[in-house]
Design a protein around this motif. Sequence first.
Motif, PDB file in Angstrom:
ATOM      1  N   MET A   1       2.992 -20.869  -0.289  1.00 19.09           N
ATOM      2  CA  MET A   1       2.904 -20.923   1.167  1.00 19.09           C
ATOM      3  C   MET A   1       3.055 -19.517   1.745  1.00 19.09           C
ATOM      4  SD  MET A   1       5.108 -22.853   4.142  1.00 19.09           S
ATOM      5  CE  MET A   1       4.611 -24.444   3.645  1.00 19.09           C
ATOM      6  N   ILE A   2       2.352 -19.279   2.822  1.00 19.32           N
ATOM      7  CA  ILE A   2       2.429 -17.998   3.530  1.00 19.32           C
ATOM      8  C   ILE A   2       3.784 -17.917   4.236  1.00 19.32           C
ATOM      9  CG2 ILE A   2       1.416 -16.600   5.372  1.00 19.32           C
ATOM     10  CD1 ILE A   2      -1.261 -18.075   4.754  1.00 19.32           C
ATOM     11  N   LYS A   3       4.347 -16.722   4.224  1.00 16.00           N
ATOM     12  CA  LYS A   3       5.643 -16.508   4.862  1.00 16.00           C
ATOM     13  C   LYS A   3       5.545 -15.250   5.718  1.00 16.00           C
ATOM     14  CE  LYS A   3       9.280 -17.398   2.405  1.00 16.00           C
ATOM     15  NZ  LYS A   3      10.434 -17.407   1.482  1.00 16.00           N
ATOM     16  N   ILE A   4       6.101 -15.313   6.936  1.00 14.83           N
ATOM     17  CA  ILE A   4       6.153 -14.138   7.801  1.00 14.83           C
ATOM     18  C   ILE A   4       7.609 -13.816   8.113  1.00 14.83           C
ATOM     19  CG2 ILE A   4       5.775 -15.555   9.882  1.00 14.83           C
ATOM     20  CD1 ILE A   4       4.444 -13.039  11.166  1.00 14.83           C
ATOM     21  N   TYR A   5       7.962 -12.572   7.852  1.00  8.65           N
ATOM     22  CA  TYR A   5       9.276 -12.063   8.259  1.00  8.65           C
ATOM     23  C   TYR A   5       9.078 -11.520   9.664  1.00  8.65           C
ATOM     24  CZ  TYR A   5      11.071 -12.829   3.630  1.00  8.65           C
ATOM     25  OH  TYR A   5      11.491 -13.435   2.470  1.00  8.65           O
ATOM     26  N   HIS A   6       9.711 -12.190  10.619  1.00 12.83           N
ATOM     27  CA  HIS A   6       9.346 -12.076  12.034  1.00 12.83           C
ATOM     28  C   HIS A   6      10.548 -11.704  12.895  1.00 12.83           C
ATOM     29  CE1 HIS A   6       7.421 -13.126  15.809  1.00 12.83           C
ATOM     30  NE2 HIS A   6       8.250 -14.132  16.019  1.00 12.83           N
TER      31      HIS A   6
ATOM     32  N   ILE B   1       9.465  -5.475  -1.524  1.00 10.84           N
ATOM     33  CA  ILE B   1       9.004  -4.084  -1.681  1.00 10.84           C
ATOM     34  C   ILE B   1       8.041  -3.987  -2.860  1.00 10.84           C
ATOM     35  CG2 ILE B   1       9.789  -1.762  -2.325  1.00 10.84           C
ATOM     36  CD1 ILE B   1      12.328  -2.461  -0.538  1.00 10.84           C
ATOM     37  N   LYS B   2       8.342  -4.700  -3.938  1.00 12.90           N
ATOM     38  CA  LYS B   2       7.451  -4.705  -5.112  1.00 12.90           C
ATOM     39  C   LYS B   2       6.110  -5.327  -4.757  1.00 12.90           C
ATOM     40  CE  LYS B   2       7.340  -5.885  -9.984  1.00 12.90           C
ATOM     41  NZ  LYS B   2       8.021  -6.506 -11.103  1.00 12.90           N
ATOM     42  N   LEU B   3       6.127  -6.459  -4.022  1.00 11.44           N
ATOM     43  CA  LEU B   3       4.871  -7.098  -3.598  1.00 11.44           C
ATOM     44  C   LEU B   3       4.059  -6.182  -2.687  1.00 11.44           C
ATOM     45  CD1 LEU B   3       5.955 -10.773  -2.838  1.00 11.44           C
ATOM     46  CD2 LEU B   3       4.424 -10.013  -4.667  1.00 11.44           C
ATOM     47  N   LEU B   4       4.753  -5.440  -1.832  1.00 13.20           N
ATOM     48  CA  LEU B   4       4.075  -4.524  -0.914  1.00 13.20           C
ATOM     49  C   LEU B   4       3.540  -3.289  -1.641  1.00 13.20           C
ATOM     50  CD1 LEU B   4       6.584  -4.679   2.075  1.00 13.20           C
ATOM     51  CD2 LEU B   4       4.198  -5.452   2.137  1.00 13.20           C
TER      52      LEU B   4
ATOM     53  N   ASN C   1       1.740 -13.802   0.996  1.00 15.02           N
ATOM     54  CA  ASN C   1       0.908 -14.932   0.607  1.00 15.02           C
ATOM     55  C   ASN C   1       0.752 -14.875  -0.913  1.00 15.02           C
ATOM     56  OD1 ASN C   1      -0.828 -17.065   0.406  1.00 15.02           O
ATOM     57  ND2 ASN C   1      -2.493 -16.142   1.586  1.00 15.02           N
ATOM     58  N   GLY C   2       1.516 -15.709  -1.597  1.00 18.43           N
ATOM     59  CA  GLY C   2       1.483 -15.699  -3.064  1.00 18.43           C
ATOM     60  C   GLY C   2       2.018 -14.388  -3.605  1.00 18.43           C
TER      61      GLY C   2
ATOM     62  N   LYS D   1      -4.880 -10.372   8.204  1.00 15.00           N
ATOM     63  CA  LYS D   1      -6.095 -11.145   7.887  1.00 15.00           C
ATOM     64  C   LYS D   1      -6.569 -10.883   6.463  1.00 15.00           C
ATOM     65  CE  LYS D   1      -7.612 -11.259  12.699  1.00 15.00           C
ATOM     66  NZ  LYS D   1      -8.590 -10.776  13.680  1.00 15.00           N
ATOM     67  N   GLU D   2      -6.233  -9.722   5.906  1.00 13.37           N
ATOM     68  CA  GLU D   2      -6.675  -9.368   4.558  1.00 13.37           C
ATOM     69  C   GLU D   2      -6.086 -10.279   3.493  1.00 13.37           C
ATOM     70  OE1 GLU D   2      -5.584  -5.270   4.030  1.00 13.37           O
ATOM     71  OE2 GLU D   2      -6.748  -4.621   5.760  1.00 13.37           O
ATOM     72  N   ILE D   3      -4.920 -10.883   3.758  1.00 18.76           N
ATOM     73  CA  ILE D   3      -4.285 -11.674   2.700  1.00 18.76           C
ATOM     74  C   ILE D   3      -4.230 -13.168   3.023  1.00 18.76           C
ATOM     75  CG2 ILE D   3      -2.955  -9.715   1.878  1.00 18.76           C
ATOM     76  CD1 ILE D   3      -0.450 -11.173   3.045  1.00 18.76           C
ATOM     77  N   ILE D   4      -4.755 -13.579   4.180  1.00 17.91           N
ATOM     78  CA  ILE D   4      -4.758 -15.009   4.488  1.00 17.91           C
ATOM     79  C   ILE D   4      -6.167 -15.512   4.328  1.00 17.91           C
ATOM     80  CG2 ILE D   4      -2.728 -15.022   5.947  1.00 17.91           C
ATOM     81  CD1 ILE D   4      -4.612 -15.123   8.383  1.00 17.91           C
TER      82      ILE D   4
END
Length: 113
Positions: free
Chosen positions: A1-6, A46-49, A96-97, A110-113
């Motif tokens: 599931m997509i997650k947003i740190y907001h 940080i690793k995912l980014l 996202n994943g 938009k690049e990752i959804i």
Amino acid sequence: MIKIYHNPRCSKSRQGLEILENSGKEFEIVKYLETIPTQEKLKEIIKLLNISPIDLVRKNEKIWKEKYKGKELSDTEIIKAMVEIPKLIERPIVINGNKAVVGRPPETIKEII
């Protein structure tokens, strides 16, 4: 599931949230100032980014300038600072994943959804 740190008080974060809402996909909102990520979770993000911890820091925050600017800090110390003072974390972060982006500008989401 997509997650947003907001952060609802941040205009870029609100714009990122709107992009997710308009995507029609399911997502989870993490209000990271209330649900502060652990050091381990921040390391994962940080690793995912695929960035260094310092690249996730909001260096223009007054508290950063007062407490940390100009100091030689290890990655662990930088991550610890973000956990202790979560408003130092750049936002929004969307995961996202196994992909993640900092939504600055928000359109990068938009690049990752």
